[in-house]
Scaffold this motif. Structure first.
Motif, PDB file in Angstrom:
ATOM      1  N   ILE A  59       0.833  -1.207   0.000  1.00 24.92           N
ATOM      2  CA  ILE A  59       0.000   0.000   0.000  1.00 24.92           C
ATOM      3  C   ILE A  59       0.865   1.254   0.000  1.00 24.92           C
ATOM      4  CG2 ILE A  59      -1.641   1.346   1.406  1.00 24.92           C
ATOM      5  CD1 ILE A  59      -2.918  -1.375   2.168  1.00 24.92           C
ATOM      6  N   LEU A  60       1.903   1.258   0.839  1.00 28.82           N
ATOM      7  CA  LEU A  60       2.786   2.418   0.883  1.00 28.82           C
ATOM      8  C   LEU A  60       3.496   2.635  -0.450  1.00 28.82           C
ATOM      9  CD1 LEU A  60       4.332   1.923   4.439  1.00 28.82           C
ATOM     10  CD2 LEU A  60       2.638   3.646   3.748  1.00 28.82           C
TER      11      LEU A  60
ATOM     12  N   GLU B  19       0.107   2.518  -3.668  1.00 28.94           N
ATOM     13  CA  GLU B  19      -1.034   3.404  -3.553  1.00 28.94           C
ATOM     14  C   GLU B  19      -0.672   4.789  -3.026  1.00 28.94           C
ATOM     15  OE1 GLU B  19      -4.092  -0.291  -2.754  1.00 28.94           O
ATOM     16  OE2 GLU B  19      -4.254   1.477  -1.471  1.00 28.94           O
ATOM     17  N   ARG B  20       0.334   4.818  -2.139  1.00 30.63           N
ATOM     18  CA  ARG B  20       0.751   6.121  -1.598  1.00 30.63           C
ATOM     19  C   ARG B  20       2.007   6.638  -2.280  1.00 30.63           C
ATOM     20  NH1 ARG B  20      -0.674   5.067   4.657  1.00 30.63           N
ATOM     21  NH2 ARG B  20      -2.914   4.842   4.342  1.00 30.63           N
ATOM     22  N   HIS B  21       2.571   5.818  -3.157  1.00 27.21           N
ATOM     23  CA  HIS B  21       3.718   6.189  -4.009  1.00 27.21           C
ATOM     24  C   HIS B  21       4.950   6.645  -3.214  1.00 27.21           C
ATOM     25  CE1 HIS B  21       0.848   5.798  -7.238  1.00 27.21           C
ATOM     26  NE2 HIS B  21       0.067   6.664  -6.643  1.00 27.21           N
ATOM     27  N   LEU B  22       5.221   5.953  -2.103  1.00 23.68           N
ATOM     28  CA  LEU B  22       6.413   6.259  -1.322  1.00 23.68           C
ATOM     29  C   LEU B  22       7.602   5.496  -1.899  1.00 23.68           C
ATOM     30  CD1 LEU B  22       5.032   6.072   2.353  1.00 23.68           C
ATOM     31  CD2 LEU B  22       5.301   8.096   0.908  1.00 23.68           C
TER      32      LEU B  22
ATOM     33  N   LYS C 207       9.521   4.909   7.500  1.00 24.97           N
ATOM     34  CA  LYS C 207       8.194   4.840   8.108  1.00 24.97           C
ATOM     35  C   LYS C 207       8.039   3.572   8.961  1.00 24.97           C
ATOM     36  CE  LYS C 207       3.424   5.822   6.963  1.00 24.97           C
ATOM     37  NZ  LYS C 207       3.243   7.131   7.497  1.00 24.97           N
TER      38      LYS C 207
END
Length: 160
Positions: free
Chosen positions: A140-141, A144-147, A155
């Motif tokens: 997801i990181l 979807e969150r483009h980290l 994180k």
């Protein structure tokens, strides 16, 4: 057959927006109007669609009526004009579609890509939901969150 007085009451009620009078007119004249459209060479389903659309327009434009004849004659004449307008609109739409065939194909392709993309997203979400919690969180990181990998490591307090 309605008398002139009954027709005047129906017309006045329709113009004033009386839904019960509209319902009465619809129920009383619907089958007559469908039969009229079928006599014009239009199949049953299309005839019903045309008459239903006609009644919608009748209700929408009710305040502008200036009916001098009886209700049945008015409805038949107005329906005849509605049929002609419907045919004209379909011909214009068909002509436009033929002229802009390439644009329609591109639009259809865009729609198809959008549908497939949404379907793929739903399926990806189902697969991701089966991941172990830590892997799911990393996914997801990242997706979807483009980290970046470095941001994810910071994180989660782990090394890259």
């Amino acid at each position: 057959m309605h008398s002139n007085l009954e027709d005047k009451i129906l017309i006045q009620g329709l113009v004033e927006g009386n839904s019960k009078i509209f319902d009465y007119i619809f129920l009383h004249y619907y089958s007559v109007l469908v039969a009229y459209v079928i006599k014009q060479g239009i199949d049953n389903a299309a005839a019903e669609d045309i008459v239903q659309d006609f009644f919608i327009k009748l209700w929408e434009k009710r305040a502008n009526f200036k009916i001098e004849s009886n209700v049945k004659v008015y409805l038949l004449v107005a329906l005849k004009h509605h049929i002609l307008n419907t045919i004209k609109e379909r011909q214009i739409r068909l002509k436009y579609q033929e002229a802009s065939g390439q644009a329609l194909i591109e639009e259809d392709d865009y729609t198809w890509v959008k549908i497939v993309s949404e379907d793929l997203s739903v399926r990806m979400r189902e697969v991701v939901d089966t991941f172990p919690p830590r892997l799911k969180n990393i996914y997801i990181l990242s997706r979807e969150r483009h980290l970046s990998v470095k941001e994810i490591a910071e994180k989660l307090a782990v090394s890259e």
